[in-house]
Design a protein around this motif. Structure first.
Motif, short mmCIF file in Angstrom:
data_model
loop_
_atom_site.label_atom_id
_atom_site.label_comp_id
_atom_site.label_asym_id
_atom_site.label_seq_id
_atom_site.Cartn_x
_atom_site.Cartn_y
_atom_site.Cartn_z
N GLU A 86 0.82 -1.22 0.00
CA GLU A 86 0.00 0.00 0.00
C GLU A 86 0.85 1.27 0.00
N GLN A 87 2.01 1.23 0.68
CA GLN A 87 2.90 2.38 0.74
C GLN A 87 4.28 1.98 0.24
N ALA A 88 4.96 2.91 -0.39
CA ALA A 88 6.31 2.65 -0.91
C ALA A 88 7.31 2.74 0.24
N LEU A 89 7.49 1.63 0.95
CA LEU A 89 8.34 1.60 2.13
C LEU A 89 9.59 0.75 1.91
N GLY A 90 10.00 0.60 0.65
CA GLY A 90 11.26 -0.07 0.37
C GLY A 90 11.10 -1.48 -0.17
N THR A 91 12.19 -1.97 -0.78
CA THR A 91 12.16 -3.29 -1.39
C THR A 91 12.04 -4.41 -0.36
N GLY A 92 12.68 -4.23 0.80
CA GLY A 92 12.55 -5.24 1.85
C GLY A 92 11.13 -5.33 2.36
N HIS A 93 10.49 -4.18 2.54
CA HIS A 93 9.09 -4.15 2.95
C HIS A 93 8.22 -4.84 1.90
N ALA A 94 8.52 -4.62 0.62
CA ALA A 94 7.75 -5.27 -0.44
C ALA A 94 7.86 -6.78 -0.36
N VAL A 95 9.07 -7.29 -0.10
CA VAL A 95 9.25 -8.74 0.02
C VAL A 95 8.44 -9.29 1.19
N THR B 122 22.25 -6.27 -9.99
CA THR B 122 21.08 -6.17 -10.84
C THR B 122 19.78 -6.14 -10.04
N GLY B 123 19.88 -6.40 -8.74
CA GLY B 123 18.67 -6.48 -7.92
C GLY B 123 17.94 -7.80 -8.04
N ALA B 124 18.58 -8.81 -8.66
CA ALA B 124 18.01 -10.16 -8.75
C ALA B 124 18.73 -11.05 -7.75
N TRP B 125 17.97 -11.65 -6.83
CA TRP B 125 18.53 -12.42 -5.73
C TRP B 125 17.88 -13.80 -5.65
N THR B 126 18.62 -14.76 -5.10
CA THR B 126 17.98 -15.93 -4.48
C THR B 126 18.31 -15.87 -3.00
N LEU B 127 17.31 -16.17 -2.18
CA LEU B 127 17.44 -15.97 -0.75
C LEU B 127 17.01 -17.22 0.01
N PRO B 128 17.67 -17.50 1.13
CA PRO B 128 17.16 -18.55 2.01
C PRO B 128 15.92 -18.05 2.73
N HIS B 129 15.12 -18.97 3.23
CA HIS B 129 13.89 -18.55 3.90
C HIS B 129 14.16 -17.67 5.11
N GLU B 130 15.34 -17.85 5.74
CA GLU B 130 15.69 -17.03 6.91
C GLU B 130 15.75 -15.54 6.59
N ALA B 131 15.88 -15.21 5.32
CA ALA B 131 15.95 -13.80 4.94
C ALA B 131 14.71 -13.03 5.37
N LEU B 132 13.57 -13.72 5.43
CA LEU B 132 12.35 -13.05 5.88
C LEU B 132 12.48 -12.62 7.34
N GLN B 133 13.08 -13.45 8.17
CA GLN B 133 13.29 -13.08 9.56
C GLN B 133 14.27 -11.91 9.67
N LEU C 131 14.73 -9.56 7.53
CA LEU C 131 14.03 -8.35 7.12
C LEU C 131 13.05 -7.88 8.20
N GLN C 132 12.39 -8.83 8.85
CA GLN C 132 11.43 -8.47 9.90
C GLN C 132 12.11 -7.75 11.06
N HIS C 133 13.37 -8.10 11.33
CA HIS C 133 14.09 -7.50 12.45
C HIS C 133 15.01 -6.36 12.02
N LEU C 134 14.95 -5.99 10.75
CA LEU C 134 15.82 -4.94 10.24
C LEU C 134 15.23 -3.57 10.59
N PRO C 135 16.00 -2.71 11.28
CA PRO C 135 15.48 -1.37 11.57
C PRO C 135 15.29 -0.57 10.28
N PRO C 136 14.20 0.17 10.15
CA PRO C 136 14.03 1.00 8.96
C PRO C 136 15.12 2.06 8.86
N ALA C 137 15.41 2.46 7.64
CA ALA C 137 16.36 3.55 7.41
C ALA C 137 15.74 4.87 7.87
N GLU C 138 16.51 5.94 7.80
CA GLU C 138 16.03 7.24 8.28
C GLU C 138 14.77 7.70 7.55
#
Length: 409
Positions: free
Chosen positions: A81-90, A166-177, A179-186
């Motif tokens: 709903e809001q443009a809050l970054g690529t990590g938020h999108a994932v 290029t912004g193309a990644w393969t990620l382990p499932h742990e990447a979701l965790q 991202l969930q614990h990543l502090p937002p940028a300024e």
């Protein structure tokens, strides 16, 4: 094996204005097919079975174009709903992702060829990297023995040809965790590249592609990406993306067709016209008499007036080009009308690259030839002259015999 992929398509894409004022950038056509469809076909060829499209801006257009099944893929939709970054999108896609399984993440904006996608998906975790002539626009990647050792964000001193993300990644499932614990940028955004340290600790593979990625950052990149696809036409690298050259429509006996050309079944090429490939002419389009169509892609239901000359252009759908008009290295959006005798110059004095204004800043396009970029529904009057790099915004009207020296907004 990576079975699922997340494609980010929610952004507003203001740098590609005026082409994306009303249309999500992933739906811009490259060689007469929306780029998002190219990505989906490439993922299907690499063995992916499910895709989550993260949508936002004009999401209904994406859903109508793709549906819930495409190229054998099951397609889900997650809304940002809001443009809050690529990590938020994932993170919005997380409910659709299998537990404990790896997944891929791609930008829906860029052209990535199937072989580059397949190579990236063969390793986890992995980042697809590529050389670029303007690396300062991207994250520059340091690679040691096939692994990412550092990423520097948009460094000014990077030499041309440096490897970039290029912004193309393969990620382990742990990447979701992570991202969930990543502090937002300024600015409040959660950015996917900010978990790069965790990925490097797990051995982040650098998958290098020399020419399998074309970023669509600016509107003229539609020309660059289309030219790249057509250059590879007829090779296995784009066999899943482009139809084989074929003359399926009507070609007048006095017309000439040379090189790799696709003419759709309901298209027409009238008397004494020349079509020089690589070129594509879409469904229901009509090329009038005495025209020259050179290395150009023409969308569906377009009409090209008698005596027109189009060279290295991309026309979207329902474009009308008047008699004796001359256009080179130009992109015309849907329903654009070009008047009789209008001209778009594409070349500055030898060796000088064209510059164009983007979001108020003068940008070096790195192109020695660039004509005009015209947004959906704009009308260019008879006898107008458009100078290199100018853009005309959606629905704008340029009066007859006007010299267009700067953007028309």
């Amino acid at each position: 094996m990576v079975r699922q992929a997340v494609i980010l398509t929610a952004g507003l894409s203001t740098r590609t204005y005026p082409l994306t004022v009303r249309k999500p950038k992933p739906l811009l056509k490259l060689a007469n097919t929306p780029n998002l469809m190219h990505l989906l076909r490439g993922l299907a060829a690499a063995g992916v079975q499910e895709v989550v499209l993260v949508v936002g801006f004009e999401r209904q257009q994406v859903e109508r174009a793709i549906g819930h099944r495409f190229a054998g893929l099951t397609v889900h939709y997650a809304v940002q709903e809001q443009a809050l970054g690529t990590g938020h999108a994932v993170l919005q896609a997380a409910p659709f992702l299998e537990r404990e399984a790896p997944f891929a993440v791609l930008n829906g904006d860029d052209l990535i060829l199937p072989d580059a996608l397949a190579a990236c998906l063969s390793q986890v975790p992995a980042l697809l990297v590529a050389p670029h002539h303007q690396p300062h626009r991207f994250g520059v990647v340091e690679v040691v023995d096939g692994f990412v050792r550092a990423v520097r964000e948009k460094p000014k001193e990077a030499p041309p040809g440096a490897l970039v993300s290029t912004g193309a990644w393969t990620l382990p499932h742990e990447a979701l965790q992570w991202l969930q614990h990543l502090p937002p940028a300024e600015d409040g955004e959660i950015r996917l590249p900010d978990i790069t340290p965790q990925l490097m600790a797990h051995g982040l593979h650098a998958v290098v592609t020399e020419d399998g990625w074309v970023p669509l950052t600016y509107p003229w990149d539609v020309l660059v990406a289309t030219h790249h696809l057509l250059t590879l036409w007829g090779t296995e690298r784009v066999a899943q993306l482009l139809p084989a050259p074929a003359i399926n429509g009507f070609v007048h006996p006095t017309a000439e067709v040379h090189g790799d050309v696709f003419i759709a079944p309901t298209a027409r090429v009238e008397a004494r016209s020349k079509v020089i490939g690589p070129a594509v002419i879409g469904e229901g389009s009509v090329i009038g008499a005495n025209c020259d169509i050179v290395r150009t892609v023409i969308g569906d239901r377009c009409h090209i007036g008698d005596g027109a000359h189009l060279e290295d252009c991309v026309l979207m759908d329902q474009v009308q080009v008047g008699e004796d008009a001359e256009l080179a290295w130009s992109v015309l959006g849907d329903r654009v009308v070009i008047g009789h005798g209008a001209r778009a110059f594409a070349k500055l004095p030898s060796g000088i690259t064209v510059r164009s204004v983007v979001r108020g800043q003068l940008v070096d396009t790195a192109m020695e030839q660039l004509g005009c970029i015209v947004g959906d529904g704009a009308r260019i009057g008879d006898g107008c002259v458009l100078y290199p790099g100018v853009k005309v915004w959606v629905d704008r009207v340029v009066l007859p015999r006007t010299e267009v020296l700067e953007d028309v907004r």
